[in-house]
Design a protein around this motif. Structure first.
Motif, PDB file in Angstrom:
ATOM      1  N   GLU A  80      33.276   3.032  98.243  1.00  0.00           N
ATOM      2  CA  GLU A  80      32.432   3.052  97.045  1.00  0.00           C
ATOM      3  C   GLU A  80      32.016   1.648  96.619  1.00  0.00           C
ATOM      4  OE1 GLU A  80      31.449   5.854  94.961  1.00  0.00           O
ATOM      5  OE2 GLU A  80      31.890   6.833  96.877  1.00  0.00           O
TER       6      GLU A  80
ATOM      7  N   SER B  40      41.533  15.891  93.581  1.00  0.00           N
ATOM      8  CA  SER B  40      40.234  15.880  94.245  1.00  0.00           C
ATOM      9  C   SER B  40      39.738  14.441  94.324  1.00  0.00           C
ATOM     10  CB  SER B  40      39.239  16.733  93.451  1.00  0.00           C
ATOM     11  OG  SER B  40      37.914  16.349  93.729  1.00  0.00           O
TER      12      SER B  40
ATOM     13  N   ARG C  14      36.718  13.410  94.785  1.00  0.00           N
ATOM     14  CA  ARG C  14      35.492  13.269  93.995  1.00  0.00           C
ATOM     15  C   ARG C  14      35.827  13.077  92.525  1.00  0.00           C
ATOM     16  NH1 ARG C  14      31.371  17.952  94.838  1.00  0.00           N
ATOM     17  NH2 ARG C  14      30.214  16.592  93.414  1.00  0.00           N
TER      18      ARG C  14
END
Length: 234
Positions: free
Chosen positions: A29, A112, A114
């Motif tokens: 990221e 998760s 995400r």
């Protein structure tokens, strides 16, 4: 063109898989990531350099994530550094304890990826426009001043030279004054990532520190069964 720097994130976790999973995905990221295994290893770092700390609650050694958070928030240099717990501890009391102590988020494993990345972005966004609490980059005790940038030490205005190991040990003890550290804890903090089983290394470096601390040497004490510490009154 103005150069921009990616946020620097510290991950504190003894689980190699989780540490690698988080680090790889955060780097993908665009974040810069560093990792350590224990709170002791983290406490000798310049934690004010980091944009975010992600820590497990259950950490090896005597300092768990809750105590680490308390120390981060109590230190003027790091009190505004956000911290997210990412932990197997899913008890409601632990969640409330962490958030009440100042954690910016509390994420339970399994998680998760995400959602994890979204929460990281959210915490960083909230803190992005916050002014630092202080530009001070020193640890001070009376006329003893330890400079965390230059690794320099001043006592009564006089410069005192420290080796990297001596600096790491003194940083650990000064940041946690009046707390005693066992030799094994100091070994782990001063020689991170190294498998050392010789407590004598600690004794030798403490002896050198005492000689350099001059009038403050009496504050560097060894209590039988408890270990070494820098105490206010000796």
């Amino acid at each position: 063109m103005q150069q921009t720097h990616s946020p620097l994130i510290l991950i504190i976790d003894s689980d190699a898989y989780i540490k690698s999973l988080l680090a790889d995905n955060l780097r993908s990221e665009g974040y810069t990531v560093e990792t350590v295994e224990s709170a002791l290893e983290a406490l000798v770092l310049h934690l004010d350099r980091y944009s975010l700390i992600i820590s497990e609650v259950e950490l090896p050694g005597e300092i768990d994530g809750f105590e680490l958070l308390e120390r981060v928030k109590d230190d003027p240099m790091t009190s505004t550094v956000p911290l997210i717990f990412c932990t197997v501890r899913d008890n409601e009391n632990d969640i409330i304890k962490g958030l009440n102590a100042g954690a910016d988020d509390y994420i339970i494993r399994p998680f998760s990826l995400r959602e994890m990345l979204a929460r990281v972005r959210s915490v960083l966004r909230r803190h992005r426009n916050m002014a630092p609490a202080s530009n001070m980059r020193t640890i001070e005790y009376r006329t003893l001043i330890l400079n965390v940038d230059s690794h320099g030490l001043l006592i009564d205005g006089e410069s005192v030279s420290l080796s990297p190991t001596e600096f790491s040990i003194l940083t650990l003890l000064l940041r946690s004054r009046n707390r005693m550290f066992k030799r094994e804890e100091i070994l782990a903090a001063a020689w991170p990532g190294e498998e050392l089983n010789n407590p004598r290394l600690v004794d030798v470096n403490i002896s050198r520190l005492r000689k350099k601390l001059s009038t403050y040497s009496r504050h560097l004490v060894n209590k039988s069964g408890l270990g070494y510490g820098f105490v206010d009154e000796a």
